[in-house]
Design a protein around this motif. Structure first.
Motif, PDB file in Angstrom:
ATOM      1  N   ASN A   1       0.814  -1.216   0.000  1.00  0.00           N
ATOM      2  CA  ASN A   1       0.000   0.000   0.000  1.00  0.00           C
ATOM      3  C   ASN A   1       0.845   1.263   0.000  1.00  0.00           C
ATOM      4  N   LYS A   2       2.170   1.110   0.202  1.00  0.00           N
ATOM      5  CA  LYS A   2       3.081   2.258   0.139  1.00  0.00           C
ATOM      6  C   LYS A   2       3.892   2.271  -1.144  1.00  0.00           C
ATOM      7  N   GLY A   3       3.480   1.499  -2.116  1.00  0.00           N
ATOM      8  CA  GLY A   3       4.158   1.474  -3.392  1.00  0.00           C
ATOM      9  C   GLY A   3       4.682   0.102  -3.732  1.00  0.00           C
ATOM     10  N   LEU A   4       5.565   0.045  -4.702  1.00  0.00           N
ATOM     11  CA  LEU A   4       6.182  -1.218  -5.107  1.00  0.00           C
ATOM     12  C   LEU A   4       7.535  -1.330  -4.418  1.00  0.00           C
ATOM     13  N   LYS A   5       7.728  -2.441  -3.685  1.00  0.00           N
ATOM     14  CA  LYS A   5       8.953  -2.621  -2.928  1.00  0.00           C
ATOM     15  C   LYS A   5       9.699  -3.847  -3.455  1.00  0.00           C
ATOM     16  N   GLU A   6      11.036  -3.753  -3.388  1.00  0.00           N
ATOM     17  CA  GLU A   6      11.880  -4.871  -3.781  1.00  0.00           C
ATOM     18  C   GLU A   6      12.522  -5.466  -2.544  1.00  0.00           C
ATOM     19  N   ILE A   7      12.386  -6.796  -2.426  1.00  0.00           N
ATOM     20  CA  ILE A   7      13.005  -7.511  -1.310  1.00  0.00           C
ATOM     21  C   ILE A   7      14.270  -8.177  -1.850  1.00  0.00           C
ATOM     22  N   HIS A   8      15.383  -7.855  -1.235  1.00  0.00           N
ATOM     23  CA  HIS A   8      16.667  -8.340  -1.720  1.00  0.00           C
ATOM     24  C   HIS A   8      17.016  -9.662  -1.047  1.00  0.00           C
ATOM     25  N   GLU A   9      18.086 -10.300  -1.576  1.00  0.00           N
ATOM     26  CA  GLU A   9      18.468 -11.613  -1.066  1.00  0.00           C
ATOM     27  C   GLU A   9      18.865 -11.566   0.399  1.00  0.00           C
ATOM     28  N   ASN A  10      19.426 -10.431   0.836  1.00  0.00           N
ATOM     29  CA  ASN A  10      19.808 -10.303   2.253  1.00  0.00           C
ATOM     30  C   ASN A  10      18.628  -9.843   3.109  1.00  0.00           C
ATOM     31  N   LEU A  11      17.413  -9.871   2.531  1.00  0.00           N
ATOM     32  CA  LEU A  11      16.149  -9.546   3.212  1.00  0.00           C
ATOM     33  C   LEU A  11      16.035  -8.075   3.598  1.00  0.00           C
ATOM     34  N   THR A  12      16.808  -7.257   2.924  1.00  0.00           N
ATOM     35  CA  THR A  12      16.593  -5.814   3.051  1.00  0.00           C
ATOM     36  C   THR A  12      15.535  -5.402   2.045  1.00  0.00           C
ATOM     37  N   VAL A  13      14.957  -4.222   2.237  1.00  0.00           N
ATOM     38  CA  VAL A  13      13.837  -3.763   1.418  1.00  0.00           C
ATOM     39  C   VAL A  13      14.142  -2.369   0.884  1.00  0.00           C
TER      40      VAL A  13
END
Length: 942
Positions: free
Chosen positions: A392-404
């Motif tokens: 709901n806050k936009g499109l987010k990318e989740i990286h392999e190290n679980l950062t966003v």
């Protein structure tokens, strides 16, 4: 040979593994649900699927709809329960055991079997186990075993007492208290050699094992395997756990696994080697860790009687259940497998768990939230190895190290992502809170088409290059993009009351490049030749019996999921032919997210069904080939009882073995019904009374229906069951007749005819009487007129007689007075002129006057006139007073005429003094009182 048997055993275990992988759904039933005490000791089930529980305050009965508490006399504990049939149940309690039999009302009636026994033999003792043999029933307490052959009860004594009696296959085994094991056959006990190994411990569990072997579980010495000769420890690791958790009960399931209930740590499922498959406790939804009894029902699900409540362990075909009883994760909207992790999108954020962690007993306890994803998550998309989260806050990318991180500068909430290829350019179409965003994968450039600035939840590109947009709450748009992707060259709107032929809200999905729409349980397809939305006959025929369709989810190629509010369907559709392959009813306490039903496709074999408190994992590899294309057959429902009630609330029950005739006075009726596996299959009932109802009732979770004040006639009551998949059972029917009221019977009609005849006769008689009365009135009127005339004449005659007698009386009195006056004048004249010459004249005149003064003729005339007026007066007086003389009668006549004394004296030619004396004498003769008036006395005499 040993190696060969070992290999066969391993193959058996491996073949069973897919079954073991399914994680059950746990349903907890609290005392508020079943309305009895917390503690439940034992479980049973009859052939109709009704469940029975031994509770602290009685016998609980559950038909899948209603809980009924049957209290044992003196409100005793139902310590043990065993079911012979739906009509006969046996229970054991404190110093008491007996049987329950069902009467015509469908209620259980208790009969004690121990009342005839010497209760001193089992004083302060409970009956812990009951088993049914071929020709008898065993009731076991710590001091004795009693054998009931359905006629008499016989005691099997023991000096040291018994622990728990067990039934294994057709054998009965029991441990002597803290001693060896014995076989019980009839009333004879035979010691099992070598079982002294169990001295000093409690044998709680004896279960069958392969090749006629036994599993024997104890509280302090672990679990043993008995081959008929020797006892050896089965699995040391499992034994160690059972020692520390205190093994209490166990069953062998139809899945080929064992369930062991403990006092301290819930229940364990183990395989044939003793390895733990699953552990169910308070850590993963079980409401209490103290397991008092286990029972597998006829659907291979497990009921658990607990120290606090009841739990139901339900296995859903081809599904593993992962629910969160704490609600910490929230409602699940989507999931994805990426980098050997399962990511779950909820209304609270993104959680993840290692894929291998799903096999743990308490798998959801390992779920961890990814920081930076807090908020509403709508779904995931893996694009070229990158994991994107629609948020709901936009499109987010989740990286392999679980950062966003934020992906692209969307500036609004994102519902979904879809791939598209337009003119050899690979694009991403983002459905957002504000229309759509188009991203060029190569350049990462973002395009924002104008014209439509509304929330779009889904976007698809068809084979003609049209972009279809699904509005969040209403219809769909069909759009043509400009060459530069900055706007729409044209667009058309369908649904949302813009077109009366289409539903207000539409869902879209794509089949082979073509767009299919779903709305109000109907499917539609865009016909580009006529440029019109038309019904999709193939899909509509396929789902014609399915109601409340919410969403269609593509799986791959020609496979799809169809979702309703409480069921899911797997179907195939190639644009020409459609067929349902599998269907699943979610059952109790499981529900999809309302208005956003979704299934995430994890890979070719796994699908994640999103629930409002967790998720289900569907494994395509565990689907039995025979499961496909099968329609579930629901069993016939049962009619339990028919209650008839009159206007005063008095009820009576009718037998259901044959059609009945119900008295009109008892024309308010209640049918009670049930069905097998009502609870497990989440069944509802539909009913109809022919002659009253025009159609089937709505599906309801009820077990009875009442029809009030039925009119006379013949009726047929029908009932059937329906599940969440739209399957119906065959119909159970019962014919009955409500008899005519007393005023509509043949005898009543005879009475009515007789009454009509009587009324007609009475009316005729009344008419005759009326005319007779009129005739009599005329006669009476004429007679009255005649009598009045006659009365007038008589009155005139009486008056005439009165006048005559008055005249006669007056004449006599006047005559007498005149004679007396003349006599006085002559006497005076003679006294003054006494001469001899006058003496003869004087004497002659005086004699003449005296003769006329006492004329008897005057009295005769007077009496004649008097008698004519007062007929019978003298006769009545003479009869009453015979002593009266004629002079007295004459005086009486004068008094009757109310003459004064002077008049009487003149009339009778007496002196007044003489009259007074005569009156006095007359009073004496008549015996009159001094105060009584003489005149009034005669006036009263007629």
């Amino acid at each position: 040979m040993v190696i060969y048997r070992y290999i066969l055993f391993l193959l058996f275990i491996l073949a069973a593994l897919p079954l073991f992988s399914n994680k059950p759904h746990i349903i907890n039933l609290h005392r508020e649900d079943y309305k009895a005490d917390n503690k439940n000791w034992s479980i049973g089930q009859d052939e109709r699927g009704s469940m029975y529980f031994g509770n602290d305050i009685g016998l609980l009965e559950f038909d899948g709809i209603e809980w009924i508490l049957n209290r044992i006399p003196n409100s005793l504990i139902a310590r043990s329960v065993v079911v012979l049939s739906h009509n006969t149940i046996f229970t054991g309690s404190y110093e008491e055991f007996g049987r329950w039999d069902r009467d015509v009302s469908g209620k259980l009636v208790y009969t004690s079997l121990s009342d005839s026994l010497d209760k001193a033999l089992f004083r302060n003792d409970d009956f812990w186990k009951i088993w049914i043999a071929k020709d008898c029933v065993y009731f076991q307490s710590f001091s004795s075993i009693y054998v009931y052959d359905y006629k008499t009860v016989e005691r099997v004594p023991s000096e040291k007492g018994f622990l728990f009696l067990s039934k294994v296959r057709e054998e009965f085994l029991v441990q002597q208290m803290l001693g060896p094991l014995f076989r019980l056959k009839g009333t004879h006990l035979t010691k099992i050699e070598g079982s002294e190994i169990f001295s000093g411990t409690d044998v709680r569990v004896i279960l069958p094992y392969k090749d006629n072997q036994y599993i024997i579980g104890t509280t302090t010495k672990g679990i043993y395997l008995y081959d008929g000769v020797t006892f050896k420890e089965w699995n040391p690791a499992l034994s160690g756990i059972m020692k520390s958790k205190e093994l209490n009960c166990g069953i062998l399931s139809s899945r080929g696994t064992y369930y062991f209930g403990t006092i301290l740590d819930g229940m364990y499922e183990v395989d044939l080697t003793g390895e733990i498959i699953d552990h169910i406790s308070t850590k993963n939804s079980l409401q209490n860790n103290t397991v008092l009894s286990l029972y597998e029902d006829n659907l291979n699900n497990v009921w658990v009687a607990l120290d606090r409540g009841i739990s139901y362990i339900q296995y859903i075909d081809n599904m593993s259940s992962f629910t969160d009883p704490t609600g910490n994760t929230g409602a699940v909207y989507g999931g994805v497998l990426w980098n050997d992790k399962l990511f779950i999108g909820t209304n609270q954020g993104v959680f993840y768990i290692p894929q291998a962690g799903l096999n743990k007993s308490v798998s959801l306890s390992d779920l961890k939230m990814i920081d930076g994803t807090q908020g509403q998550v709508w779904g995931f998309k893996v694009v070229e190895g990158k994991l994107y989260c629609c948020h709901n806050k936009g499109l987010k990318e989740i990286h392999e190290n679980l950062t966003v991180s934020d992906a692209f500068a969307i500036g609004t909430g994102v519902y979904s992502i879809s791939n598209a290829r337009i003119k050899s350019v690979d694009l991403l179409i983002l459905s957002t809170y504000q229309s759509i965003r188009i991203i060029d994968k190569k350049t990462n450039k973002i395009y924002r088409p104008g014209q439509i600035s509304e929330p779009i939840i889904n976007a698809e590109l068809d084979h003609l290059g049209n972009v279809w947009l699904e509005h969040f709450n209403r219809g769909v748009y069909r759009c043509r993009l400009d060459e530069d992707l900055t706007g729409f060259r044209s667009f058309s709107y369908y649904g949302g009351n813009n077109n009366d032929e289409l539903p207000y809200k539409l869902k879209l999905f794509k089949v082979g490049g073509r767009i299919v729409l779903l709305g109000n349980d109907s499917f539609y397809t865009y016909d580009d030749i006529v440029d019109k939305i038309i019904p999709n006959k193939n899909l509509n025929d396929c789902f014609n019996n399915v109601k409340d369709l919410r969403q269609i989810i593509p799986i791959k190629d020609e496979l799809f999921w169809a979702l309703t509010s409480n069921a899911i369907y797997k179907f195939s559709y190639d644009g020409y032919n459609a067929s349902i392959l599998e269907n699943y009813n979610l059952g109790m306490n499981l529900s999809l997210v309302n208005a956003y039903e979704n299934i995430s496709i994890l890979n070719d074999s796994l699908s994640l069904i999103c629930l409002d408190n967790g998720f289900l994992l569907y494994n395509n590899q565990s689907v039995d080939r025979n499961y496909r294309n099968t329609k579930r057959v629901l069993l016939l429902p049962y009619l339990e009882s028919l209650e008839c009630i009159n206007s005063d609330g008095v009820s009576e029950y009718k037998s259901l073995t044959e059609p009945v005739k119900i008295s009109y006075n008892f024309n308010t009726i209640t049918f009670s019904f049930s069905s097998e596996n009502t609870y497990a299959n989440s069944l509802s009932f539909q009913y109809m009374l022919e002659g009253v109802d025009l159609d089937w009732s709505a599906a309801q979770k009820v077990n009875n229906v009442t029809y009030a004040r039925l009119p006379k006639g013949e009726y047929t009551f029908k009932v059937r069951t329906v599940d969440g998949l739209g399957n119906y059972s065959d119909i159970t029917s019962f014919r009955f007749e409500v008899s005519s009221p007393w005023y509509s019977t043949i005898w009543a009609y005879f009475l009515y005819v007789a009454l009509v005849i009587f009324l007609m006769y009475a009316s005729w008689m009344l008419v005759l009487r009326r005319y007779r009365n009129l005739h009599l009135q005329k006669i009476r009127h004429r007679e009255t007129k005649r009598l009045r005339t006659l009365a007038g004449e008589l009155q005139q005659e009486v008056e005439q007689k009165s006048a005559e007698i008055l005249t006669q009386t007056s004449f006599i009195i006047q005559k007498n007075e005149l004679i007396l006056k003349i006599k006085d004048i002559i006497d005076e004249f003679y006294s003054k002129n006494k001469t001899n010459t006058l003496l003869p004249l004087y004497q002659k005149i005086n004699s003449l006057l005296n003769n006329n003064l006492n004329s008897e003729d005057d009295w005769k005339m007077f009496l004649i006139k008097f008698e004519e007026k007062h007929t019978g007066f003298f006769k009545k007086l003479k009869m009453l007073y015979p002593q009266l003389t004629n002079s007295d009668l004459r005086l009486c006549a004068c008094l009757k005429l109310n003459l004064e004394t002077k008049e009487i004296a003149s009339l009778m030619n007496l002196s007044i003094r003489a009259v007074e004396n005569s009156r006095y004498r007359l009073r004496k003769k008549l015996n009159l009182q001094p105060s009584q008036n003489l005149n009034e006395f005669f006036l009263k005499i007629d």
